[in-house]
Design an enzyme around this catalytic site. Structure first.
Site, PDB file in Angstrom:
ATOM      1  N   ASP A  87       7.935 -14.659  -9.946  1.00 38.33           N
ATOM      2  CA  ASP A  87       8.352 -15.191  -8.643  1.00 38.33           C
ATOM      3  C   ASP A  87       9.760 -14.737  -8.279  1.00 38.33           C
ATOM      4  O   ASP A  87      10.579 -15.505  -7.790  1.00 38.33           O
ATOM      5  CB  ASP A  87       8.274 -16.720  -8.610  1.00 38.33           C
ATOM      6  CG  ASP A  87       8.362 -17.264  -7.181  1.00 38.33           C
ATOM      7  OD1 ASP A  87       8.014 -16.525  -6.245  1.00 38.33           O
ATOM      8  OD2 ASP A  87       8.786 -18.427  -7.000  1.00 38.33           O
ATOM      9  N   LEU A 108       1.443  -7.837 -25.675  1.00 37.09           N
ATOM     10  CA  LEU A 108       1.001  -7.873 -27.067  1.00 37.09           C
ATOM     11  C   LEU A 108      -0.513  -7.746 -27.175  1.00 37.09           C
ATOM     12  O   LEU A 108      -1.030  -7.269 -28.175  1.00 37.09           O
ATOM     13  CB  LEU A 108       1.435  -9.185 -27.730  1.00 37.09           C
ATOM     14  CG  LEU A 108       2.927  -9.349 -28.029  1.00 37.09           C
ATOM     15  CD1 LEU A 108       3.201 -10.786 -28.472  1.00 37.09           C
ATOM     16  CD2 LEU A 108       3.365  -8.370 -29.111  1.00 37.09           C
ATOM     17  N   GLY A 109      -1.233  -8.214 -26.159  1.00 30.76           N
ATOM     18  CA  GLY A 109      -2.694  -8.166 -26.197  1.00 30.76           C
ATOM     19  C   GLY A 109      -3.295  -9.297 -27.004  1.00 30.76           C
ATOM     20  O   GLY A 109      -4.247  -9.086 -27.765  1.00 30.76           O
ATOM     21  N   GLY A 164      14.572 -25.414   0.085  1.00 35.33           N
ATOM     22  CA  GLY A 164      15.661 -24.616   0.652  1.00 35.33           C
ATOM     23  C   GLY A 164      16.591 -24.081  -0.411  1.00 35.33           C
ATOM     24  O   GLY A 164      17.329 -23.120  -0.197  1.00 35.33           O
ATOM     25  N   ASN A 165      16.585 -24.710  -1.607  1.00 36.48           N
ATOM     26  CA  ASN A 165      17.350 -24.192  -2.737  1.00 36.48           C
ATOM     27  C   ASN A 165      16.657 -23.015  -3.411  1.00 36.48           C
ATOM     28  O   ASN A 165      17.261 -22.324  -4.235  1.00 36.48           O
ATOM     29  CB  ASN A 165      17.561 -25.277  -3.794  1.00 36.48           C
ATOM     30  CG  ASN A 165      18.783 -26.131  -3.547  1.00 36.48           C
ATOM     31  OD1 ASN A 165      18.669 -27.311  -3.245  1.00 36.48           O
ATOM     32  ND2 ASN A 165      19.960 -25.540  -3.663  1.00 36.48           N
ATOM     33  N   SER A 166      15.383 -22.783  -3.098  1.00 35.59           N
ATOM     34  CA  SER A 166      14.633 -21.697  -3.731  1.00 35.59           C
ATOM     35  C   SER A 166      15.354 -20.372  -3.571  1.00 35.59           C
ATOM     36  O   SER A 166      15.708 -19.980  -2.457  1.00 35.59           O
ATOM     37  CB  SER A 166      13.230 -21.586  -3.115  1.00 35.59           C
ATOM     38  OG  SER A 166      12.428 -22.664  -3.497  1.00 35.59           O
ATOM     39  N   HIS A 198       8.151 -15.838  -3.442  1.00 32.27           N
ATOM     40  CA  HIS A 198       7.435 -16.626  -2.432  1.00 32.27           C
ATOM     41  C   HIS A 198       8.242 -16.787  -1.153  1.00 32.27           C
ATOM     42  O   HIS A 198       7.699 -17.185  -0.117  1.00 32.27           O
ATOM     43  CB  HIS A 198       7.022 -17.991  -2.998  1.00 32.27           C
ATOM     44  CG  HIS A 198       8.160 -18.960  -3.198  1.00 32.27           C
ATOM     45  ND1 HIS A 198       8.716 -19.217  -4.431  1.00 32.27           N
ATOM     46  CD2 HIS A 198       8.831 -19.746  -2.323  1.00 32.27           C
ATOM     47  CE1 HIS A 198       9.670 -20.120  -4.301  1.00 32.27           C
ATOM     48  NE2 HIS A 198       9.763 -20.455  -3.026  1.00 32.27           N
TER      49      HIS A 198
END
Length: 504
Positions: A174, A306-307, A249-251, A144
């Site tokens: 992500d 795995l479905g 901001g730590n992302s 993101h």
């Protein structure tokens, strides 16, 4: 005199015992080197033993110095086209005159729906963190942070600045891999996130609120957390939870152990205010390393499936389904062309182990499966009606094949940022069309950035060519490239709609 002599003897023996005891205590004290600690210890504080055997308060200085040079500040810039017109659905025109509508909608109202919309460029700037993972300038951050960015700028701890290019992204976790043009960089090595334990000390390193190179300390509060924050339909959430302070901001920053190894990539916080309130979440390093390997090897992530459709087993479900256990992963249903079904897994089974490792939640199972590729084999231990059975499942890709996926058929929809489904024959007949693709969901991507297309739009043609299947749509876009014109309809609105965007 005899009594006096006995008193003297007793006193002498008592003195000897006192001196002996004191000497023993002094000996023990010297062994522990308690005398080297100055000041009054704080009750509840953590201590460590130095290489000299001295008990001292726990310090984070050395590990902080070791990792700060490998955590970068990322600024991403994205150009947005804000549309300055608004087409009013025809039902409103039956009740209001154009001048009344203009008074209500303001300057953005256009009385003629065929008039071209005017676009005004706006700039959106995001700020976050990233982790250098090798000396050649490869950096891991959150998807993101960089997806859809027109410009990515990376600042190092020593204030050097670089432009970065995106190597690959994975919305399902992500994560994103970017690179700067530099060599011999300090980096953080991966550690096995399975081995980190609840209660263990960790440090979060990043750039909250644009405050570069910030270090906070905490412990691992929990593992395998699913907080339903990722929007992808195939999202894998099995976060490490920590009480180390994590803020906007730590992302994309680092969660490290006290040896300076990468435990996870900081991703999210749980907060009613948008700032730290005690709950931070990081993607485990074992997931990160697998995603990075795939992005570097294939340009996208090879994901095994795995479905099956699954649920957490808890007390309520155990009572409802008359299960003899209260932990595990319940198989609620099986998809078509399911790898698990072909291996013998049935609806109602409870998966309790994968490759001899216990799995108690769906998050743990998704994390384990997410580390594997199509064609890999997993041993599942299943509780069926109180009896444990073993099955070996060969994982498949999203299309139901055991082969590794091909980049062109899996990445184009990620770039567009849309999820599509084919119209059924019944739906096509109702709409009086031969076929089409409905836009089920819009994520971050080219469609969102460059058009005003809405969820529910039904794609009938691409550049004038009729499209009836998802495979046909993907194949055409991968061959064509360049400018793309989508045309189609909305189920509940009259008329034909057109949306244009650039694929390159």
């Amino acid at each position: 005199m005899k009594k006096f002599g006995l008193l003297l003897l007793s006193a002498a023996i008592g003195s000897a015992l006192t001196i002996g005891s004191f000497s023993l205590l002094r000996s023990n004290e010297k062994t522990l080197k308690i005398e080297h600690i100055t000041g009054t210890p704080v009750v509840g504080a953590s201590y460590t033993v130095t290489k000299d055997g001295v008990l001292t308060p726990l310090q984070f200085t050395e590990v902080s110095k070791k990792v700060m040079d490998a955590v970068v500040h990322i600024k991403s810039t994205r150009m947005l086209n804000i549309q300055h017109s608004q087409e009013v659905p025809s039902p409103f025109r039956d009740f209001f005159r154009d001048d009344m509508l203009k008074d209500f909608f303001g300057p953005y109202f256009h009385s003629n729906p065929q008039e071209p919309r005017q676009n005004t460029p706006w700039t959106r700037i995001g700020s976050g963190s990233g982790v250098i993972i090798n000396s050649d300038g490869y950096i891991v951050t959150n998807n993101h942070m960089v997806q859809g960015a027109d410009d990515i700028e990376v600042g190092l701890h020593d204030n050097r600045m670089y432009k970065a290019k995106v190597i690959g992204t994975d919305p399902t976790t992500d994560l994103a891999l970017i690179q700067i043009k530099e060599k011999n960089l300090v980096y953080i090595p991966f550690v096995d996130s399975d081995k980190i334990e609840v209660g263990e000390w960790v440090l979060a390193v990043g750039n909250p609120f644009n405050l570069n190179s910030t270090v906070t300390a905490g412990i691992v509060s929990a593992k395998g957390r699913n907080i339903n924050i990722l929007q992808s339909s195939n999202a894998i959430e099995s976060f490490i939870q920590t009480d180390a302070a994590i803020n906007p901001g730590n992302s994309g920053g680092a969660l490290v152990d006290l040896k300076g190894g990468l435990v996870g990539i900081n991703t999210a916080i749980a907060s009613p205010t948008g700032s730290y309130s005690g709950y931070g979440f990081a993607i485990p390093s074992n997931i990160v390393s697998k995603v990075v390997e795939d992005l570097m090897s294939f340009g996208f992530v090879q994901r095994g499936y795995l479905g099956i459709v699954i649920r957490n087993v808890d007390g309520n479900l155990a009572k409802e389904k008359d299960l003899e256990l209260s932990e595990g992963v319940y198989v609620d249903s099986l998809a078509g062309n399911s790898a698990a079904a072909d291996a013998g897994i049935k609806k109602g089974d409870v998966i309790v182990k994968v490759d001899n490792a216990n799995v108690k939640t769906t998050a743990e199972l998704l994390e384990t499966v997410g580390r594997h590729r199509p064609g890999d084999k997993l041993d599942l231990h299943v509780n069926r009606n109180g009896k444990v059975k073993d099955f070996t499942v060969t994982l498949r890709n999203a299309k139901g094949d055991a082969d590794l996926s091909k980049k062109e058929t899996d990445q184009v929809l990620v770039r567009l940022g849309i999820e599509l489904e084919e119209l059924s024959a019944k739906e096509a007949k109702k709409l009086d069309v031969s076929g089409g693709l409905r836009v089920r969901k819009i994520n971050s991507g080219l469609i969102e950035r460059q058009t005003s297309l809405k969820e529910g739009f039904i794609i009938l043609q691409v550049n004038g060519k009729s499209i009836n299947s998802l495979r046909e749509f993907e194949d055409y876009l991968n061959r064509k490239g360049g400018g793309i014109m989508l045309s189609g309809i909305y189920e509940n609105y009259p008329g034909r709609y057109y949306y244009a965007f650039g694929l390159d």
